[in-house]
Design an enzyme around this catalytic site. Structure first.
Site, PDB file in Angstrom:
ATOM      1  N   CYS A 276       0.786  -1.236   0.000  1.00 49.54           N
ATOM      2  CA  CYS A 276       0.000   0.000   0.000  1.00 49.54           C
ATOM      3  C   CYS A 276       0.821   1.291   0.000  1.00 49.54           C
ATOM      4  O   CYS A 276       0.496   2.207  -0.767  1.00 49.54           O
ATOM      5  CB  CYS A 276      -1.044  -0.009   1.104  1.00 49.54           C
ATOM      6  SG  CYS A 276      -0.702  -1.042   2.511  1.00 49.54           S
ATOM      7  N   ARG A 305       7.134 -10.855   5.658  1.00 51.70           N
ATOM      8  CA  ARG A 305       6.689 -10.529   7.007  1.00 51.70           C
ATOM      9  C   ARG A 305       7.372 -11.488   7.972  1.00 51.70           C
ATOM     10  O   ARG A 305       7.391 -12.698   7.731  1.00 51.70           O
ATOM     11  CB  ARG A 305       5.161 -10.676   7.129  1.00 51.70           C
ATOM     12  CG  ARG A 305       4.421  -9.716   6.236  1.00 51.70           C
ATOM     13  CD  ARG A 305       2.917  -9.829   6.387  1.00 51.70           C
ATOM     14  NE  ARG A 305       2.266  -8.964   5.401  1.00 51.70           N
ATOM     15  CZ  ARG A 305       0.957  -8.938   5.182  1.00 51.70           C
ATOM     16  NH1 ARG A 305       0.160  -9.729   5.876  1.00 51.70           N
ATOM     17  NH2 ARG A 305       0.451  -8.137   4.275  1.00 51.70           N
ATOM     18  N   GLN A 323       0.665 -11.546  -3.129  1.00 57.68           N
ATOM     19  CA  GLN A 323      -0.793 -11.529  -3.078  1.00 57.68           C
ATOM     20  C   GLN A 323      -1.353 -11.085  -4.414  1.00 57.68           C
ATOM     21  O   GLN A 323      -0.678 -10.414  -5.183  1.00 57.68           O
ATOM     22  CB  GLN A 323      -1.273 -10.508  -2.034  1.00 57.68           C
ATOM     23  CG  GLN A 323      -0.926 -10.849  -0.617  1.00 57.68           C
ATOM     24  CD  GLN A 323      -1.395  -9.754   0.327  1.00 57.68           C
ATOM     25  OE1 GLN A 323      -1.196  -8.573   0.076  1.00 57.68           O
ATOM     26  NE2 GLN A 323      -2.026 -10.156   1.411  1.00 57.68           N
ATOM     27  N   ASP A 325      -2.917  -8.597  -4.919  1.00 57.45           N
ATOM     28  CA  ASP A 325      -3.185  -7.386  -4.158  1.00 57.45           C
ATOM     29  C   ASP A 325      -3.545  -6.239  -5.096  1.00 57.45           C
ATOM     30  O   ASP A 325      -2.985  -6.128  -6.181  1.00 57.45           O
ATOM     31  CB  ASP A 325      -1.895  -7.035  -3.401  1.00 57.45           C
ATOM     32  CG  ASP A 325      -2.102  -5.980  -2.347  1.00 57.45           C
ATOM     33  OD1 ASP A 325      -3.256  -5.762  -1.929  1.00 57.45           O
ATOM     34  OD2 ASP A 325      -1.093  -5.370  -1.935  1.00 57.45           O
ATOM     35  N   HIS A 327      -5.028  -1.891  -4.805  1.00 60.83           N
ATOM     36  CA  HIS A 327      -5.555  -0.774  -4.031  1.00 60.83           C
ATOM     37  C   HIS A 327      -6.388   0.105  -4.937  1.00 60.83           C
ATOM     38  O   HIS A 327      -5.950   0.485  -6.027  1.00 60.83           O
ATOM     39  CB  HIS A 327      -4.412   0.010  -3.387  1.00 60.83           C
ATOM     40  CG  HIS A 327      -3.709  -0.799  -2.354  1.00 60.83           C
ATOM     41  ND1 HIS A 327      -2.560  -1.510  -2.614  1.00 60.83           N
ATOM     42  CD2 HIS A 327      -4.040  -1.062  -1.068  1.00 60.83           C
ATOM     43  CE1 HIS A 327      -2.203  -2.162  -1.524  1.00 60.83           C
ATOM     44  NE2 HIS A 327      -3.075  -1.922  -0.570  1.00 60.83           N
ATOM     45  N   LYS A 407     -14.089  -3.573   7.327  1.00 60.75           N
ATOM     46  CA  LYS A 407     -13.675  -4.504   6.275  1.00 60.75           C
ATOM     47  C   LYS A 407     -14.662  -5.642   6.148  1.00 60.75           C
ATOM     48  O   LYS A 407     -15.475  -5.893   7.044  1.00 60.75           O
ATOM     49  CB  LYS A 407     -12.292  -5.073   6.603  1.00 60.75           C
ATOM     50  CG  LYS A 407     -12.269  -5.925   7.863  1.00 60.75           C
ATOM     51  CD  LYS A 407     -10.940  -6.643   8.043  1.00 60.75           C
ATOM     52  CE  LYS A 407     -10.936  -7.453   9.336  1.00 60.75           C
ATOM     53  NZ  LYS A 407      -9.742  -8.272   9.495  1.00 60.75           N
ATOM     54  N   HIS A 453      -8.199  -1.574   0.231  1.00 61.42           N
ATOM     55  CA  HIS A 453      -7.238  -2.683   0.079  1.00 61.42           C
ATOM     56  C   HIS A 453      -8.084  -3.892  -0.249  1.00 61.42           C
ATOM     57  O   HIS A 453      -9.064  -4.137   0.455  1.00 61.42           O
ATOM     58  CB  HIS A 453      -6.510  -2.994   1.387  1.00 61.42           C
ATOM     59  CG  HIS A 453      -5.856  -1.842   2.049  1.00 61.42           C
ATOM     60  ND1 HIS A 453      -4.497  -1.672   2.048  1.00 61.42           N
ATOM     61  CD2 HIS A 453      -6.355  -0.812   2.758  1.00 61.42           C
ATOM     62  CE1 HIS A 453      -4.184  -0.601   2.729  1.00 61.42           C
ATOM     63  NE2 HIS A 453      -5.285  -0.047   3.185  1.00 61.42           N
TER      64      HIS A 453
END
Length: 578
Positions: A276, A305, A323, A325, A327, A407, A453
């Site tokens: 992000c 991570r 991911q 992923d 945004h 979320k 996200h």
RNA sequence: GCCACCGUAGCUCAGAGGCAGAGCAGCGGUUUCGUAAACCGCAGGCCGUCGGUUCAAAUCCGACCGGUGGCUCCA
């Protein structure tokens, strides 16, 4: 089975399991009189009871406990409920400190009740089955450490897990399912199928072998196709950012313990755990007009991570992953539409993989949060209305939202009915503030966008692990790393086998020729074990007729057919993505 | 991170103070075979790492690393 029947069964099992946990606690106290009792509730699949004992339980202890339990069950001891005063209860559990602690937490207006069977009496709300004989079929399964009240600062108790069912067949069925789950374990299949490996030099960081990388890239390819249709733009962003960025995004303050750091030129850099902040920089790199919103940046970048050692598990909990992923930067008014489109894409995708029932959880504002109540009101209302319109059941979870926004999480059951969390969409009011993101509105004013996200598959590494277990390693033809193995029966058939290989490869299919010295039987066995969808056998007859004998991994044999026909058959299976 | 358990050949596992073992996989040879394992042979090891006990340690003890099942965590 009707709904009321199935909920009756659920209630019966809950009672029976709860009662079984009492019987277990009674048995433990007989064998370990000094044991201090924690709690013993039923769970989704069984029950447990926590004990503080001077030494951990061994497998032999479990056996002994189970034997005692069987005795108690054989005696058909009735469960008797008793209402006590606080004083009586305090006396009754004087030597059970955890029970006293629970007692203190029971609100004064609530009655104190106990349940007794035989000589064992436990502080308990109930309800229970009538007698111990109603615990029809049970088994103790495992023992593990568990913190008192789930708090890692509190003492660690020994938790004994077991399960109970209304009939022996149901218990056997459950145990069989556990066996099946073990057989499908993606860590085993990952090695057997040559998909990935792990090495202690990079703990919890998968190495994808060629076959695993093939499947991984096919997943990405699939998502990219969706992105084209759904209006996402893929970007590529750096792996390592100076710590200033993480300070600005707030990760440095809140997430530092889970990050990897590296140093160069006397400067500290954080390896990205999320995309992000990088995407925020991209967004901020130019003045944005309301006309170009929503901006949707997708990124398959690798994330790292530093997950705590105890939580790691195969591909499903790793330290290095990517991911699907993205945004979405949009106006508050666009939240509804963007969420709706995301759910459409997600449902299309889950259906493709054979995940039928999507369950959703809507996490609402927590105590500590940023953003005005007005913003939260509108954001939560937007999410609710999307979910209501989609006609999908969802569970509101008050207080469970992140401090930066509400979320929705998406859960699906796999082929063995185990539930996995895959997708998520999270609103974020914090990131736009921290990066001072703006767009120029219709009236020329500068406005703050909202960030969404979102991921459908989540971690691709984890998703691949889930898929391996879901399919038991037998990927559908479109995902299979090897779609067809060509099996020449004798050496003289290899030349023609190569022709067949070239033909299939020209069609973009992933095929291999097994030209080893094994007998055909062994080659078929090998292909079966590798769960290859199609086996194309070539002997004298096929070579003479320019055909192939098709065998499916299901064991079916459609028989010998012309090469063109077999090619079409494999192509159809691969293209249909089912 | 915490509790318990486990680390022996590429894989699955036996060996439990006194010479390091098997099956599968691998390699070589023979076999050329019709829908789930041909036959013979060969090779393969710092017994996770470091330290301790002992005449002697894969074996006993400790620490560390890694893994497994839980717990906690998953801004």
């Amino acid at each position: 089975m009707s709904d009321s029947l199935s909920s009756d069964l659920t209630l019966l099992r809950q009672r029976m399991r709860h009662s079984a946990s009492h019987v277990m606690a009674g048995a433990v106290l007989e064998l370990f009189p000094e044991a201090k009792l924690g709690i013993g509730p039923p769970t989704e699949d069984g029950f447990y009871y926590d004990f503080l004992v001077s030494r951990p339980f061994t497998p032999e202890d479990l056996q002994a406990i189970e034997e005692r339990m069987r005795k108690a069950v054989g005696l058909s001891l009735p469960f008797q409920r008793r209402v006590l005063s606080r004083g009586e209860a305090g006396e009754q559990f004087a030597d059970q400190p955890f029970k006293l602690e629970i007692l203190r937490d029971i609100p004064p207006e609530e009655p104190i009740t106990t349940y007794r069977h035989g000589s064992f009496e436990d502080l308990c709300e109930g309800p229970h089955v009538a007698t111990t004989a109603n615990i029809a079929a049970f088994k103790l399964l495992s023992v593990a450490g568990a913190y008192w009240r789930g708090d890692e600062r509190k003492p660690m108790l020994q938790r004994v897990y077991g399960t109970a069912f209304e009939a022996q067949e149901a218990l056997d069925g459950y145990l069989h399912k556990l066996e099946e789950a073990k057989r499908r374990d993606h860590r085993l299949l990952g090695r057997e199928l040559g998909l990935f490996l792990m090495d202690p030099v990079a703990p919890a960081s998968p190495f994808f072998l060629p076959k695993g990388a093939t499947v991984y890239n096919l997943l990405i390819q699939y998502v990219r196709e969706l992105y084209t249709r759904y209006g996402y733009q893929e970007v590529i962003t750096p792996q390592v950012f100076a710590s200033e960025l993480w300070k600005r995004s707030g990760h440095y303050e809140n997430y530092r313990d889970l990050m990897f750091f590296t140093y160069a030129d006397d400067r500290e850099y954080g390896i990205k755990p999320m995309n992000c902040p990088g995407h925020a920089l991209l967004y901020a790199s130019q003045v944005r007009s309301y006309r170009e919103l929503p901006v949707r940046f997708a990124d398959f970048g690798r994330l790292h991570r530093f997950e705590r050692s105890g939580v790691l598990h195969g591909l499903t909990r790793v330290r290095s992953f990517s991911q699907d992923d993205a945004h979405i930067f949009c106006t508050p008014a666009q939240i509804h539409q963007e969420t709706r489109r995301f759910i459409e894409m997600l449902q299309e995708t889950y259906k493709l993989f054979g995940f039928q029932q999507v369950r959703m959880a809507l996490s609402l504002r927590p105590e500590k949060r940023m953003g005005s109540d007005d913003v939260w009101d509108r954001a939560e209302a937007a999410l609710r209305s999307v979910l209501d319109e989609a006609g999908l059941p969802y569970e509101p979870k008050p207080g469970e939202g992140a401090f930066y926004g509400p979320k929705v999480d998406f859960f699906v059951p796999d082929a063995l009915d185990r539930e996995w969390q895959l997708g998520t969409i999270q609103l974020d009011f914090s990131l736009p503030e921290r990066f001072d993101l703006e767009y120029v509105a219709e009236d020329g004013s500068r406005q703050r966008p909202v960030v969404l996200h979102r991921a459908m598959l989540g971690s691709l590494d984890r998703f691949l692990g889930v898929l391996i277990e879901h399919y038991g390693g037998a990927f559908p033809a479109w995902l299979a790393p090897v779609q067809a193995v060509i099996i020449p029966i004798a050496d003289r058939h290899v030349t023609y086998a190569r022709t067949v290989e070239a033909r299939l490869k020209a069609e973009g299919l992933r095929v291999q020729v097994d030209d080893g010295q094994d007998r055909m039987n062994a080659k078929i066995r090998q292909a079966q074990l590798q769960k290859v969808p199609f086996m194309l056998v070539i002997g004298d007859r096929e070579a003479a007729s320019q055909g192939v004998a098709v065998r499916l991994r299901s064991g079916e044999s459609p028989g010998t057919m012309p090469l063109a026909e077999a090619t079409a058959l494999v192509l159809r299976a691969a293209a249909s993505r089912v």
